[in-house]
Design a protein around this motif. Sequence first.
Motif, PDB file in Angstrom:
ATOM      1  N   VAL A 128       0.879  -1.350   0.048  1.00  0.00           N
ATOM      2  CA  VAL A 128       0.038   0.004   0.063  1.00  0.00           C
ATOM      3  C   VAL A 128       0.932   1.226  -0.069  1.00  0.00           C
ATOM      4  O   VAL A 128       0.556   2.222  -0.684  1.00  0.00           O
ATOM      5  N   GLU A 129       1.932   1.254   0.831  1.00  0.00           N
ATOM      6  CA  GLU A 129       2.778   2.473   1.122  1.00  0.00           C
ATOM      7  C   GLU A 129       3.562   2.638  -0.194  1.00  0.00           C
ATOM      8  O   GLU A 129       3.626   3.819  -1.080  1.00  0.00           O
ATOM      9  N   GLU A 130       4.087   1.717  -1.154  1.00  0.00           N
ATOM     10  CA  GLU A 130       4.869   1.600  -2.339  1.00  0.00           C
ATOM     11  C   GLU A 130       4.004   1.986  -3.525  1.00  0.00           C
ATOM     12  O   GLU A 130       4.509   2.859  -4.078  1.00  0.00           O
ATOM     13  N   ARG A 131       2.566   1.674  -3.522  1.00  0.00           N
ATOM     14  CA  ARG A 131       2.053   2.015  -4.673  1.00  0.00           C
ATOM     15  C   ARG A 131       0.814   2.970  -4.525  1.00  0.00           C
ATOM     16  O   ARG A 131       0.402   3.350  -5.419  1.00  0.00           O
ATOM     17  N   GLY A 132       0.683   3.389  -3.441  1.00  0.00           N
ATOM     18  CA  GLY A 132      -0.492   4.464  -3.005  1.00  0.00           C
ATOM     19  C   GLY A 132      -1.869   3.635  -3.249  1.00  0.00           C
ATOM     20  O   GLY A 132      -2.812   4.297  -3.678  1.00  0.00           O
ATOM     21  N   ALA A 133      -1.938   2.272  -3.084  1.00  0.00           N
ATOM     22  CA  ALA A 133      -3.111   1.526  -3.531  1.00  0.00           C
ATOM     23  C   ALA A 133      -3.941   1.810  -2.457  1.00  0.00           C
ATOM     24  O   ALA A 133      -3.709   2.011  -1.313  1.00  0.00           O
ATOM     25  N   THR A 134      -5.222   1.113  -2.663  1.00  0.00           N
ATOM     26  CA  THR A 134      -6.252   1.157  -1.460  1.00  0.00           C
ATOM     27  C   THR A 134      -6.579  -0.300  -0.855  1.00  0.00           C
ATOM     28  O   THR A 134      -6.429  -1.293  -1.558  1.00  0.00           O
ATOM     29  N   LEU A 135      -6.157  -0.238   0.554  1.00  0.00           N
ATOM     30  CA  LEU A 135      -6.265  -1.761   1.226  1.00  0.00           C
ATOM     31  C   LEU A 135      -7.576  -1.922   1.371  1.00  0.00           C
ATOM     32  O   LEU A 135      -8.436  -1.402   2.023  1.00  0.00           O
ATOM     33  N   ILE A 136      -7.963  -3.404   0.912  1.00  0.00           N
ATOM     34  CA  ILE A 136      -9.347  -3.982   1.107  1.00  0.00           C
ATOM     35  C   ILE A 136      -8.935  -5.098   2.150  1.00  0.00           C
ATOM     36  O   ILE A 136      -8.572  -6.406   1.587  1.00  0.00           O
ATOM     37  N   PRO A 137      -9.205  -4.770   3.458  1.00  0.00           N
ATOM     38  CA  PRO A 137      -8.770  -6.176   4.380  1.00  0.00           C
ATOM     39  C   PRO A 137     -10.233  -7.151   4.048  1.00  0.00           C
ATOM     40  O   PRO A 137     -11.189  -6.778   3.705  1.00  0.00           O
ATOM     41  N   PRO A 138      -9.749  -8.127   4.635  1.00  0.00           N
ATOM     42  CA  PRO A 138     -10.751  -9.407   4.601  1.00  0.00           C
ATOM     43  C   PRO A 138     -11.899  -9.388   5.333  1.00  0.00           C
ATOM     44  O   PRO A 138     -13.082  -9.821   5.029  1.00  0.00           O
ATOM     45  N   PHE A 139     -11.895  -8.430   6.238  1.00  0.00           N
ATOM     46  CA  PHE A 139     -13.178  -8.429   7.262  1.00  0.00           C
ATOM     47  C   PHE A 139     -13.303  -7.029   8.100  1.00  0.00           C
ATOM     48  O   PHE A 139     -14.421  -6.744   8.322  1.00  0.00           O
ATOM     49  N   ASP A 140     -12.135  -6.528   8.420  1.00  0.00           N
ATOM     50  CA  ASP A 140     -12.012  -5.273   9.338  1.00  0.00           C
ATOM     51  C   ASP A 140     -12.400  -3.971   8.444  1.00  0.00           C
ATOM     52  O   ASP A 140     -11.623  -3.285   8.262  1.00  0.00           O
ATOM     53  N   HIS A 141     -13.534  -3.923   7.898  1.00  0.00           N
ATOM     54  CA  HIS A 141     -13.986  -2.923   7.124  1.00  0.00           C
ATOM     55  C   HIS A 141     -15.381  -2.507   7.024  1.00  0.00           C
ATOM     56  O   HIS A 141     -16.219  -3.761   6.598  1.00  0.00           O
ATOM     57  N   PRO A 142     -16.038  -1.619   7.081  1.00  0.00           N
ATOM     58  CA  PRO A 142     -17.667  -1.624   7.232  1.00  0.00           C
ATOM     59  C   PRO A 142     -18.278  -2.017   5.923  1.00  0.00           C
ATOM     60  O   PRO A 142     -19.362  -2.485   5.726  1.00  0.00           O
ATOM     61  N   ASP A 143     -17.541  -1.514   4.487  1.00  0.00           N
ATOM     62  CA  ASP A 143     -18.145  -1.949   3.486  1.00  0.00           C
ATOM     63  C   ASP A 143     -18.205  -3.490   3.047  1.00  0.00           C
ATOM     64  O   ASP A 143     -19.020  -3.956   2.440  1.00  0.00           O
ATOM     65  N   VAL A 144     -16.848  -4.071   3.496  1.00  0.00           N
ATOM     66  CA  VAL A 144     -17.102  -5.480   3.609  1.00  0.00           C
ATOM     67  C   VAL A 144     -18.101  -6.196   4.265  1.00  0.00           C
ATOM     68  O   VAL A 144     -18.932  -7.205   3.990  1.00  0.00           O
ATOM     69  N   ILE A 145     -18.288  -5.665   5.595  1.00  0.00           N
ATOM     70  CA  ILE A 145     -19.286  -6.175   6.471  1.00  0.00           C
ATOM     71  C   ILE A 145     -20.701  -6.017   6.097  1.00  0.00           C
ATOM     72  O   ILE A 145     -21.545  -6.828   5.832  1.00  0.00           O
ATOM     73  N   ALA A 146     -20.779  -5.043   5.359  1.00  0.00           N
ATOM     74  CA  ALA A 146     -22.120  -4.539   4.962  1.00  0.00           C
ATOM     75  C   ALA A 146     -22.456  -5.582   3.646  1.00  0.00           C
ATOM     76  O   ALA A 146     -23.476  -5.960   3.480  1.00  0.00           O
ATOM     77  N   GLY A 147     -21.518  -5.744   2.850  1.00  0.00           N
ATOM     78  CA  GLY A 147     -21.678  -6.581   1.745  1.00  0.00           C
ATOM     79  C   GLY A 147     -22.086  -8.208   2.264  1.00  0.00           C
ATOM     80  O   GLY A 147     -22.827  -8.821   1.723  1.00  0.00           O
ATOM     81  N   GLN A 148     -21.153  -8.564   3.065  1.00  0.00           N
ATOM     82  CA  GLN A 148     -21.403  -9.867   3.795  1.00  0.00           C
ATOM     83  C   GLN A 148     -22.910  -9.988   4.261  1.00  0.00           C
ATOM     84  O   GLN A 148     -23.625 -10.860   4.161  1.00  0.00           O
ATOM     85  N   GLY A 149     -23.411  -8.773   4.867  1.00  0.00           N
ATOM     86  CA  GLY A 149     -24.748  -8.803   5.396  1.00  0.00           C
ATOM     87  C   GLY A 149     -25.971  -9.124   4.390  1.00  0.00           C
ATOM     88  O   GLY A 149     -27.138  -9.415   4.942  1.00  0.00           O
ATOM     89  N   THR A 150     -25.720  -8.949   3.296  1.00  0.00           N
ATOM     90  CA  THR A 150     -26.659  -9.164   2.323  1.00  0.00           C
ATOM     91  C   THR A 150     -27.306 -10.503   2.250  1.00  0.00           C
ATOM     92  O   THR A 150     -28.226 -10.908   1.936  1.00  0.00           O
ATOM     93  N   ILE A 151     -26.255 -11.494   2.979  1.00  0.00           N
ATOM     94  CA  ILE A 151     -26.859 -13.112   3.095  1.00  0.00           C
ATOM     95  C   ILE A 151     -27.948 -12.940   3.920  1.00  0.00           C
ATOM     96  O   ILE A 151     -28.850 -13.655   3.790  1.00  0.00           O
TER      97      ILE A 151
END
Length: 310
Positions: A128-151
């Motif tokens: 992330v530091e080298e590339r200036g990319a966006t980190l997408i963690p496997p679970f520790d993120h509200p958008d990830v949690i919301a997506g899984q909640g659609t189940i």
Amino acid sequence: MRLVTLEDVHAAAATIAPHVVHTPLLSFDSGLWIKPECLQPIGAFKQRGAVNALSRIPSEDRARGVVAYSSGNHAQAVAHAASLLGMTAAIVVPSNTPQMKIDATRAWGAEVFVVGITERESRAAELVEERGATLIPPFDHPDVIAGQGTIGLEICADLPDVATVLVPVSGGGLIAGVATAVKSLRPNVRVIGVEPELAADAAASFAAGSLVRWDAHDRARTIADGLRAEPSELTFAHIREYVDDIVTVTEDEIRAAVKEIARRTRVVSETSGAVPVAAYLNRSLPAGPAVAVVSGGNIEPALFASLVNP
């Protein structure tokens, strides 16, 4: 700390609808339905959270791509979502990740870095530091949690009289999202997490009321390779708010559940996805219709063959 809301989950459902499968409920026996998330394009529920999170990255940041770390299914999900949305992806996986999951991640066009089992987060941070990319963690993120909640939304819509929902627990993103949706819509439904006994840090945390940490090498002992992570402060806050209980199952019970799922429903489940069914078969649960979230089906063919034909 802000928890994910039902409104967040509904927004995620609208965002991901073109890219995910509304998985059916399949009858396991008279008391249990399974929700086979193995039918998602990448073979696991992680598709939901990854598509939601990547879709919400600002347009000016997309050109720098995304970085993720994962034991396998989140890796594939981020790689696939990035390919759908025209972004590059760099994925860090631990050395004990099944080879088929690594190969599938590369097949979706991602760059894969294999590191020691305790190094995946630090290597991801470096990228992330080298590339200036966006980190997408496997679970520790509200958008990830919301997506899984659609189940959870789908379960409540498809089985209005559901009494119990059984969900695998690892980092906690899946159960955090599902429990948020289910409890917001049906407060009387019991949401029960299920963990392997050999990686029961979330069960220990639930009993203690605060996070209890297990060594990564201890958690790596379980055959359920997708359940070797540990909850974050964010996911555990959702667990404390919405989850009724967390139970554990043995390695033999997990192996037997893979076979029973295949025999009764003709569904291929990975070992991690089978833990809720293992709990249903071997633990005393509340009466009434139950749903087990079979979280994925990305299992090595040789392992699957050995479990269904021991």
